[in-house]
Design a protein around this motif. Structure first.
Motif, PDB file in Angstrom:
ATOM      1  N   MET A 198       0.890  -1.349  -0.159  1.00  0.00           N
ATOM      2  CA  MET A 198       0.019  -0.163  -0.089  1.00  0.00           C
ATOM      3  C   MET A 198       0.750   1.280  -0.031  1.00  0.00           C
ATOM      4  O   MET A 198       0.272   2.367  -0.510  1.00  0.00           O
TER       5      MET A 198
ATOM      6  N   ARG B 273      -8.320   2.324   5.995  1.00  0.00           N
ATOM      7  CA  ARG B 273      -9.072   3.016   4.982  1.00  0.00           C
ATOM      8  C   ARG B 273     -10.521   3.614   5.723  1.00  0.00           C
ATOM      9  O   ARG B 273     -10.803   4.683   5.663  1.00  0.00           O
ATOM     10  N   GLU B 274     -10.916   2.573   6.756  1.00  0.00           N
ATOM     11  CA  GLU B 274     -12.073   3.181   7.410  1.00  0.00           C
ATOM     12  C   GLU B 274     -11.763   4.236   8.381  1.00  0.00           C
ATOM     13  O   GLU B 274     -12.531   5.039   8.445  1.00  0.00           O
TER      14      GLU B 274
ATOM     15  N   GLU C  52      -5.418  -2.922   5.711  1.00  0.00           N
ATOM     16  CA  GLU C  52      -5.712  -1.846   4.717  1.00  0.00           C
ATOM     17  C   GLU C  52      -7.176  -1.662   4.754  1.00  0.00           C
ATOM     18  O   GLU C  52      -7.304  -0.165   4.761  1.00  0.00           O
ATOM     19  N   LEU C  53      -7.993  -2.420   5.336  1.00  0.00           N
ATOM     20  CA  LEU C  53      -9.518  -2.033   5.322  1.00  0.00           C
ATOM     21  C   LEU C  53      -9.572  -1.275   6.530  1.00  0.00           C
ATOM     22  O   LEU C  53     -10.198  -0.244   6.712  1.00  0.00           O
TER      23      LEU C  53
ATOM     24  N   GLN D  15     -13.154  -7.059  -1.058  1.00  0.00           N
ATOM     25  CA  GLN D  15     -11.853  -6.514  -1.175  1.00  0.00           C
ATOM     26  C   GLN D  15     -10.849  -7.745  -1.813  1.00  0.00           C
ATOM     27  O   GLN D  15      -9.920  -7.737  -2.549  1.00  0.00           O
TER      28      GLN D  15
ATOM     29  N   ASN E 279      -9.320   6.367   8.095  1.00  0.00           N
ATOM     30  CA  ASN E 279      -9.498   7.754   7.293  1.00  0.00           C
ATOM     31  C   ASN E 279     -10.680   8.387   6.609  1.00  0.00           C
ATOM     32  O   ASN E 279     -10.950   9.631   6.938  1.00  0.00           O
ATOM     33  N   GLU E 280     -11.618   7.449   6.460  1.00  0.00           N
ATOM     34  CA  GLU E 280     -12.726   7.925   5.955  1.00  0.00           C
ATOM     35  C   GLU E 280     -13.681   8.566   7.091  1.00  0.00           C
ATOM     36  O   GLU E 280     -14.584   9.357   6.850  1.00  0.00           O
TER      37      GLU E 280
ATOM     38  N   GLU F  93      -1.471   6.205   7.678  1.00  0.00           N
ATOM     39  CA  GLU F  93      -0.632   5.751   6.636  1.00  0.00           C
ATOM     40  C   GLU F  93      -0.077   4.547   7.032  1.00  0.00           C
ATOM     41  O   GLU F  93       0.551   4.185   8.202  1.00  0.00           O
TER      42      GLU F  93
END
Length: 370
Positions: free
Chosen positions: A1, A47-48, A43-44, A284, A50-51, A61
């Motif tokens: 990533m 991502r959540e 990664e999931l 995913q 950061n969302e 990161e």
């Protein structure tokens, strides 16, 4: 990533994001499929986070390094990630590799939340810097031994390769089964072929064979040899380390890969969070997520909670392991000191013994829980 930023980008990244170093096996001889699932969960989770606005307004990161099941490579990655300014480390699947990473993280004063490795002694001495989500091997393998006894198996053979992890497993099984009327005979795979394993099973009158070996080889060849031997039609083949969990097992073995009990760290039923994460991971991965993917997601959930409360200060994160109370995909996560375990431990995630259904190879059956 993420790839290493340029020297000028390092300082910029430190100012604009909160960084977590991720250790995962993504190339051979590492267990690549396990690494992919672990990374998907990590990664999931990122991502959540950061969302939802990141960590106190800063993006989270993930800085990924491939360990390739190599302890020295993992130790070097820990050194590099520490220099890059990560607030904490996450991940790793292979126990021997996680042990090397934990020792280096302890020496550097870098918090490490180990996702999946199970060796009881991840560090030689108790450490404040390392915590773990997966159950200790002594706990989960005793559950597996209980399953064997409840199924009537007391004469156990183990096809074993040389490693600290496999040797620990043999010791746990012997210590637990012996006082309960069981016996364990070790078949040394450095000198035996799969056909010779079959002969040894007959000579020793074993009723169960456990695969304490690498995957895909020699595990796949041993299963094929035993399944094809008319003398061994009644023997149970087991894989406590979880080789049959991943789709590659069914692809390699077809029907021969069914009815091979293994350890899995999931509850009988997922709660609302687990069901939501399961759906996202399935999309995913384009496949059913393994328990390893849930371990990755839960790792980020814990670290994000600590980063929100403690910031990116490494010492403050490590001091906060005993204060963690996080709702994970498989239950509420808390860490404590557990006898015989050298790191902060979630005691305990759910533990199951499951296998693939002979009627439908992609369906799992729960055989035992502990």
């Amino acid at each position: 990533m993420s790839t290493p930023p340029s020297p000028t980008g390092v300082e910029q990244a430190r100012e604009s994001s909160v960084r977590i170093g991720a250790l995962v096996p993504l190339t051979r001889p590492g267990w690549v499929e396990a690494g992919q699932h672990l990374l998907a969960g990590l990664e999931l989770g990122v991502r959540e986070i950061n969302e939802a606005g990141g960590i106190l307004g800063a993006p989270l990161e993930l800085v990924v390094r491939d360990t390739a099941a190599d302890p020295s490579r993992a130790a070097a990655a820990v050194d590099e990630l520490a220099r890059l300014g990560v607030a904490a480390l996450a991940g790793e699947y292979h126990s021997v590799v996680a042990r090397a990473a934990a020792a280096r993280a302890d020496a550097l004063g870098l918090p490490f939340l180990c996702s999946s490795a199970v060796l009881d002694t991840l560090t030689e001495e108790p450490t404040e810097w390392v915590a773990r989500l997966a159950p200790a091997q002594s706990r989960s393998w005793q559950v597996y031994a209980d399953f064997l006894l409840s199924a009537g198996h007391t004469r156990i053979a183990v096809a074993a390769q040389s490693s600290v992890y496999w040797a620990s497993g043999v010791s746990i099984l012997r210590d637990y089964l012996g006082p309960r009327g069981g016996s364990v005979v070790e078949l040394e795979m450095s000198v035996l072929t799969p056909a010779a394993v079959c002969d040894e099973l007959v000579v020793n009158r074993a009723t169960a064979l456990l695969l304490l070996v690498g995957y895909p080889e020699p595990a796949v060849s041993i299963v094929k040899a035993v399944r094809g031997d008319d003398r061994l039609t009644e023997i149970l083949i087991g894989a406590p380390a979880g080789q049959p969990e991943f789709a590659g097992w069914a692809t390699s073995l077809g029907g021969d890969g069914a009815a091979v009990p293994f350890l899995r760290y999931l509850p009988e039923r997922l709660g609302a969070l687990g069901e939501r994460v399961e759906k996202a991971l399935r999309e995913q991965l384009d496949a059913a997520p393994s328990f390893v993917a849930f371990e990755g997601y839960d790792t980020i959930a814990v670290l994000a909670d600590l980063l929100r409360s403690q910031g990116a200060d490494r010492a403050s994160i490590a001091e906060s392991w005993p204060h963690v109370v996080v709702e994970g995909t498989r239950g509420q996560i808390r860490f404590s000191r557990t006898p015989g375990v050298s790191v902060w431990q979630w005691a305990w995630p759910p533990i199951q013994v499951v296998d693939r259904d002979p009627v439908e190879i992609n369906r799992f059956r729960i055989l035992h829980a502990g």
